[in-house]
Design an enzyme around this catalytic site. Sequence first.
Site, PDB file in Angstrom:
ATOM      1  N   HIS A 167     -12.959   0.670 -28.922  1.00 55.93           N
ATOM      2  CA  HIS A 167     -11.892   0.245 -28.015  1.00 55.93           C
ATOM      3  C   HIS A 167     -11.902  -1.276 -27.720  1.00 55.93           C
ATOM      4  O   HIS A 167     -10.927  -1.551 -27.941  1.00 55.93           O
ATOM      5  CB  HIS A 167     -12.111   1.342 -26.750  1.00 55.93           C
ATOM      6  CG  HIS A 167     -11.178   0.704 -25.719  1.00 55.93           C
ATOM      7  ND1 HIS A 167     -10.259   1.493 -25.132  1.00 55.93           N
ATOM      8  CD2 HIS A 167     -11.159  -0.013 -24.749  1.00 55.93           C
ATOM      9  CE1 HIS A 167      -9.629   1.058 -24.113  1.00 55.93           C
ATOM     10  NE2 HIS A 167     -10.073  -0.129 -23.968  1.00 55.93           N
ATOM     11  N   GLU A 168     -13.223  -1.673 -27.448  1.00 63.05           N
ATOM     12  CA  GLU A 168     -13.255  -3.157 -27.145  1.00 63.05           C
ATOM     13  C   GLU A 168     -12.806  -3.979 -28.396  1.00 63.05           C
ATOM     14  O   GLU A 168     -12.079  -4.910 -28.089  1.00 63.05           O
ATOM     15  CB  GLU A 168     -14.615  -3.348 -26.624  1.00 63.05           C
ATOM     16  CG  GLU A 168     -14.934  -2.722 -25.329  1.00 63.05           C
ATOM     17  CD  GLU A 168     -14.042  -3.009 -24.390  1.00 63.05           C
ATOM     18  OE1 GLU A 168     -13.218  -3.863 -24.290  1.00 63.05           O
ATOM     19  OE2 GLU A 168     -13.837  -1.971 -23.316  1.00 63.05           O
ATOM     20  N   HIS A 171      -9.196  -4.053 -28.837  1.00 59.06           N
ATOM     21  CA  HIS A 171      -8.518  -5.355 -27.847  1.00 59.06           C
ATOM     22  C   HIS A 171      -8.318  -6.571 -28.788  1.00 59.06           C
ATOM     23  O   HIS A 171      -7.260  -7.506 -28.534  1.00 59.06           O
ATOM     24  CB  HIS A 171      -9.115  -5.547 -26.709  1.00 59.06           C
ATOM     25  CG  HIS A 171      -8.942  -4.423 -25.662  1.00 59.06           C
ATOM     26  ND1 HIS A 171      -7.615  -4.380 -25.315  1.00 59.06           N
ATOM     27  CD2 HIS A 171      -9.546  -3.757 -24.986  1.00 59.06           C
ATOM     28  CE1 HIS A 171      -7.521  -3.050 -24.299  1.00 59.06           C
ATOM     29  NE2 HIS A 171      -8.764  -2.849 -24.166  1.00 59.06           N
ATOM     30  N   TYR A 182      -0.896  -7.704 -21.244  1.00 60.42           N
ATOM     31  CA  TYR A 182      -1.699  -6.789 -20.428  1.00 60.42           C
ATOM     32  C   TYR A 182      -1.173  -6.673 -18.930  1.00 60.42           C
ATOM     33  O   TYR A 182      -2.011  -6.861 -18.157  1.00 60.42           O
ATOM     34  CB  TYR A 182      -3.186  -7.370 -20.602  1.00 60.42           C
ATOM     35  CG  TYR A 182      -4.164  -6.447 -20.145  1.00 60.42           C
ATOM     36  CD1 TYR A 182      -4.409  -5.404 -21.423  1.00 60.42           C
ATOM     37  CD2 TYR A 182      -5.061  -6.206 -19.362  1.00 60.42           C
ATOM     38  CE1 TYR A 182      -5.314  -4.651 -21.218  1.00 60.42           C
ATOM     39  CE2 TYR A 182      -6.166  -5.615 -19.160  1.00 60.42           C
ATOM     40  CZ  TYR A 182      -6.177  -4.439 -20.008  1.00 60.42           C
ATOM     41  OH  TYR A 182      -7.312  -3.617 -19.962  1.00 60.42           O
ATOM     42  N   GLU A 191      -3.884  -0.740 -24.112  1.00 66.86           N
ATOM     43  CA  GLU A 191      -4.863   0.094 -23.719  1.00 66.86           C
ATOM     44  C   GLU A 191      -4.814   1.318 -24.589  1.00 66.86           C
ATOM     45  O   GLU A 191      -5.938   1.649 -25.255  1.00 66.86           O
ATOM     46  CB  GLU A 191      -4.528   0.647 -22.378  1.00 66.86           C
ATOM     47  CG  GLU A 191      -5.504  -0.359 -21.271  1.00 66.86           C
ATOM     48  CD  GLU A 191      -7.040  -0.588 -21.759  1.00 66.86           C
ATOM     49  OE1 GLU A 191      -7.482   0.400 -22.039  1.00 66.86           O
ATOM     50  OE2 GLU A 191      -7.442  -1.651 -21.823  1.00 66.86           O
ATOM     51  N   ASP A 264      -4.584  -2.537 -11.135  1.00 70.86           N
ATOM     52  CA  ASP A 264      -5.000  -2.426 -12.670  1.00 70.86           C
ATOM     53  C   ASP A 264      -3.708  -2.706 -13.461  1.00 70.86           C
ATOM     54  O   ASP A 264      -3.591  -2.405 -14.411  1.00 70.86           O
ATOM     55  CB  ASP A 264      -5.444  -0.824 -12.914  1.00 70.86           C
ATOM     56  CG  ASP A 264      -5.990  -0.774 -14.419  1.00 70.86           C
ATOM     57  OD1 ASP A 264      -6.401  -1.802 -14.753  1.00 70.86           O
ATOM     58  OD2 ASP A 264      -5.756   0.323 -15.020  1.00 70.86           O
ATOM     59  N   HIS A 269      -4.727   1.442 -17.561  1.00 73.55           N
ATOM     60  CA  HIS A 269      -5.536   2.200 -17.804  1.00 73.55           C
ATOM     61  C   HIS A 269      -5.159   3.879 -17.318  1.00 73.55           C
ATOM     62  O   HIS A 269      -5.749   4.891 -17.675  1.00 73.55           O
ATOM     63  CB  HIS A 269      -6.967   2.108 -17.311  1.00 73.55           C
ATOM     64  CG  HIS A 269      -7.806   0.785 -17.980  1.00 73.55           C
ATOM     65  ND1 HIS A 269      -7.556   0.014 -17.185  1.00 73.55           N
ATOM     66  CD2 HIS A 269      -8.400   0.632 -18.801  1.00 73.55           C
ATOM     67  CE1 HIS A 269      -8.177  -1.129 -17.818  1.00 73.55           C
ATOM     68  NE2 HIS A 269      -9.025  -0.572 -19.031  1.00 73.55           N
TER      69      HIS A 269
HETATM   70 ZN   LIG Z   1      -9.295  -1.572 -22.769  1.00 79.28          ZN
END
Ligand SMILES: [Zn+2]
Lengths: 381, 102
Positions: A167-168, A171, A182, A191, A264, A269
């Site tokens: 996941h990271e 990005h 974002y 996301e 957020d 998310h």
């Molecule tokens: Zn993320």
Amino acid sequence: MNNHINCLHCIVPPHMLESMLANGNEAQKKVALNAIGISGGIRGHRQALASAVAYLTPVTAPGKHRTVYTANDGSSLPGQQVRDEGQPPSGDVAVNEAYDGAGDTYDLYWDIYQRNSLDGNGLHLDSTVHYQQNYDNAFWNGQQMVYGDGDGQLFNRFTIAVDVIGHELTHGVTQYMSNLDYQGQSGALNESFSDVFGSLVKQRKLNQTADQADWLIGEGLLTASVHGVALRSMKAPGTAYDDPVLGKDPQPADMAHYVNTTQDNGGVHINSGIPNHAFYLTAVAIGGYAWEKAGKIWYAAGRDKFRSTTDFQGAADLTTQTAGELFGTDGAEQQAVKNAWIRVGITPGAPQTQPQPQPQPQPGGCVTAPAAIIRSLFGGS
Amino acid sequence: MRIEFVRSGGFAGISLTARVDSEKLAPDESATLEQKINEAGFFDLPGQIKPASPGADMFEYSVTISLPPRTHTVIVSETVVPERLRPLLDHLTNLARTGKYR
Ligand SMILES: [Zn+2]
Ligand SMILES: [Zn+2]
């Protein structure tokens, strides 16, 4: 340095490489073997070249370079280097998980999508573990991954789940492709892309088909004292946890339950549950390994068609269009994509006529000057 | 004095909130908070502090403080928290973690 050699796989057809082997001089044979070695695993031409095996040098992916650092519970980045590419495992489990997970992620992008690291050009993968104390998070800061150890009460260490690592890193991939803003829907898509490819890293590591996979994000991350199995579920958004302290998983599975919030970055998310579920429905409808077709459709759409402002409708339109281009108009794959988006409350429209984004560099810079290289290989000019 | 604190974002996307009314705090608690607000120079901070490179999954803090006649909101991403603001954020995060100020 080896860009010209590395890039051969995507510009020179295999039969041409074989002819280079049969008829070329020593230098040309080496170049051809190198190119075939890189792409051989995916294109299946290695067998045909068995007779030339004497020339084969060990082939490694061209740009896999991982470095893991420790912040020693502080906040300085990247911190102190503890493991570099090729070095043996450390005694620190978080270091090894960050290293191995970055490798699994690199391999998915390289082996399946022929993408050489995050930027398509061998960018080094830097990770820092032991960030701050009791830190309940992992993030991508624009240049590197950062992982906390968790507080031990609610969260375990964030390297524990390979999909979190995928996941990271994704990005980073998104940053170099569409660079989805974002914020709001484009942020939720950003996301979702990270969840999709994070899950695919895990599924491929476990050799699971779409119907075998759990489609959870962050399985193992919550401690045994939390009522929950993970942080998100692509299969059933909103059901990953329900706990007196953490609250309930707030993800919607469709547009009817879209959450409007200013927190957020506009719920990036939270509303990612909608495109997450669309991907899940697509992959299950197509069947087999999710990274092979569904993943390819999403990856190609994200690379070639998404822009920084693409919203859910745009994603539905562009993935449907991409499925038609890759697997045939009105084929089973395109139908699967279309039906998936309809089920989450978005009807894909006609192909968009928006301006095309700039061509993106391929692994090793595919779009630059291949003709001259080929000519020189064949002794022309 | 009233304080609204939200830490949102992060990989988990789980928000942490606290609503503090100084009249309901013990006097020493209230004094500690006011001292950290003063040391942060809170009312002189910009309303938005964002990193040059946006990244992803970072915590975002939103703090609104009403201390009549002034009311000010600061929204700041975790990687660019000004040093002088850090003690106040840590303090509010701990208050939020107790779950007593929701
Ligand atoms: Zn993320
Ligand atoms: Zn190329």
